[in-house]
Design a protein around this motif. Structure first.
Motif, PDB file in Angstrom:
ATOM      1  N   THR A 133      -5.585  37.488   2.882  1.00  0.00           N
ATOM      2  CA  THR A 133      -5.087  38.776   3.345  1.00  0.00           C
ATOM      3  C   THR A 133      -4.562  38.592   4.762  1.00  0.00           C
ATOM      4  N   GLU A 134      -3.355  39.084   5.025  1.00  0.00           N
ATOM      5  CA  GLU A 134      -2.811  38.956   6.376  1.00  0.00           C
ATOM      6  C   GLU A 134      -3.460  39.966   7.307  1.00  0.00           C
ATOM      7  N   VAL A 135      -3.883  39.506   8.460  1.00  0.00           N
ATOM      8  CA  VAL A 135      -4.405  40.425   9.477  1.00  0.00           C
ATOM      9  C   VAL A 135      -3.672  40.125  10.779  1.00  0.00           C
ATOM     10  N   LYS A 136      -3.467  41.171  11.567  1.00  0.00           N
ATOM     11  CA  LYS A 136      -2.789  41.007  12.856  1.00  0.00           C
ATOM     12  C   LYS A 136      -3.811  41.197  13.958  1.00  0.00           C
ATOM     13  N   GLU A 170      -0.256  36.926  13.795  1.00  0.00           N
ATOM     14  CA  GLU A 170      -0.641  37.005  12.390  1.00  0.00           C
ATOM     15  C   GLU A 170      -1.644  35.925  11.999  1.00  0.00           C
ATOM     16  N   LYS A 210      -8.942  48.799  10.308  1.00  0.00           N
ATOM     17  CA  LYS A 210     -10.140  48.531  11.097  1.00  0.00           C
ATOM     18  C   LYS A 210     -11.049  49.740  10.991  1.00  0.00           C
ATOM     19  N   MET A 242     -13.116  44.719   9.775  1.00  0.00           N
ATOM     20  CA  MET A 242     -11.752  44.696   9.278  1.00  0.00           C
ATOM     21  C   MET A 242     -11.852  44.602   7.752  1.00  0.00           C
ATOM     22  N   ASN A 265      -9.711  45.241   3.679  1.00  0.00           N
ATOM     23  CA  ASN A 265      -8.478  45.376   2.925  1.00  0.00           C
ATOM     24  C   ASN A 265      -8.019  46.831   2.893  1.00  0.00           C
ATOM     25  N   LYS A 266      -6.697  46.991   3.008  1.00  0.00           N
ATOM     26  CA  LYS A 266      -6.119  48.330   3.119  1.00  0.00           C
ATOM     27  C   LYS A 266      -6.544  49.240   1.964  1.00  0.00           C
TER      28      LYS A 266
END
Lengths: 96, 96, 96, 96, 96, 96, 96
Positions: free
Chosen positions: D73-76, D81, E37, E66, E68-69
């Motif tokens: 999963t991409e996180v910023k 990134e 978050k 954090m 997953n959306k």
């Protein structure tokens, strides 16, 4: 030819249902549901659990059983049709 | 070339079914179902359970077996076709 | 660059199949199936079971193997193509 | 900001691949595959097995790794990134 | 109203991201990704393993996390929105 | 009529949400989301683990709970609607 | 004919619901939902766990039960309809 089912599988011979209705009319073949009763003609030795031990079978050769209409794989032995299925596909044993 | 199947896999050579009907007519190739009988030409050492022990195989080289028509992966060895499948894809062993 | 596969994974180099038919005709590249033979160039230490112990690998570096055509993930190392796959994607080891 | 991955997860920083071909031509961004190499910048404590014990991680911070293009999963974090993925999504560690 | 998450679930309050870009322009609500978050406002006692023992939680109330959306289920408590998710949906804890 | 849920199931009575908005307007029934709060009116004895032991329930009769909108099966007892769901479908218990 | 369900299966006889509404109007058959109450007429010995031991059944012959409308397989015994289902498809036992 002689089939020995592997693991927890059984070899089942479908039992032919009566072909006439109560009024004695013969039902043509396509109008009948396929029977879901059968007799076990050979049973495997049981499946091997993760610890390497075999789990004993509950059913045995000669048992009359009831099973799901789509259970198992059809096999032809010397022109005759049989089903190979797992023990767990059997719903119940039948006692007359 | 020599294949040693891994884990609980076996190498199976399909057995060619008789190619004539009872009346002696040769059935063209596309009209026949692919055979689902075979002979085990090599068997793996058994799969490794979660506790690290190997679970012994039930079938062995030379066993004649019956299996699902779509079981396994086709492999070509020196121009000849074989199937590699897991032991659990085998339905039953055949004794003549 | 040096790849050390994780857990029960192996790094496999595909073996190039012969490029001519028996009659000596060169088959253009798109007409050939991708080879499914290879050689293990690196093997992981084995997967970790739920009790925390590693399960030893069955294959090792140098083993020639046969695997499913779509097994594994392609990786490029210094311009060369390799496959990373799990040991269980390997069908058999090959002995000449 | 500081991320501590949970269980068997790792935080990975993608490694930027070289941007010129051998002939020195710069490849525009959309023509390049996204890199699948990275460096572990943080590793979780390991997953908890069903018996309540943690299973130790195989990779650690600083390891260079190769992973599936769509893993994680991409996180910023602070505009940069990263990827959070499970250890099992890592194919191999890279040694130069 | 007070929620006590069951098993290995946690109750999470989403953290509102900054609403202006670096240039100070306010981004209208639909143009922003939903934040991923949050802060744990309540944590369950841990899931019950098959042997009947509880597996201790790794995160605790007050942890910034954090996730997953699309993780978790939205619940409204006294007009305010929260998420209930399993601990394993949390990617990482955040330390400032 | 009295229902005793089996294994790890519970019988839940949905709690009716307030039917007016803050301004006192009555919302017609189709405009409201179905409530996802309820009270446990009966709880099973716990599920049976693979070693034959029951795993004790975490919730009990009288607990107020929150659950997924589509959790469980609706059952009608003496004209009244209830839900039968597994304990694991419950997100949290509610304390006022 | 006598059916003995296998493993953790039970044989259930659906209970016919009352056929009139409170006002005494008879509802034609197609307007009624199929009943989901029944009585256990035979219960299997329990399923065999991986360690080879049987897990005792929770329900027994004579128990009145409630189950999912689509649970189980319909079987006809001497013209009468029954259902064979797994114990876990039963939602609750009913006590009057």
């Amino acid at each position: 030819m002689n089939l020995k089912p592997l693991h927890d599988r059984v070899l089942v011979k479908r039992v032919q249902e009566e072909e006439t209705t109560k009024g004695g009319i013969i039902i043509p073949d396509t109008a009948k549901e396929k029977p879901i009763k059968g007799e076990i003609v050979a049973a495997g030795p049981g499946k091997v659990a993760d610890d390497g031990k075999r789990i004993e079978m509950t059913v045995k050769t000669g048992d009359k059983v009831m099973f799901n209409k789509y259970a198992g794989t059809e096999v032809k032995i010397d022109g005759e049709e049989f089903l190979v299925m797992r023990e767990d596909d059997i719903l119940a044993t039948i006692e007359d």
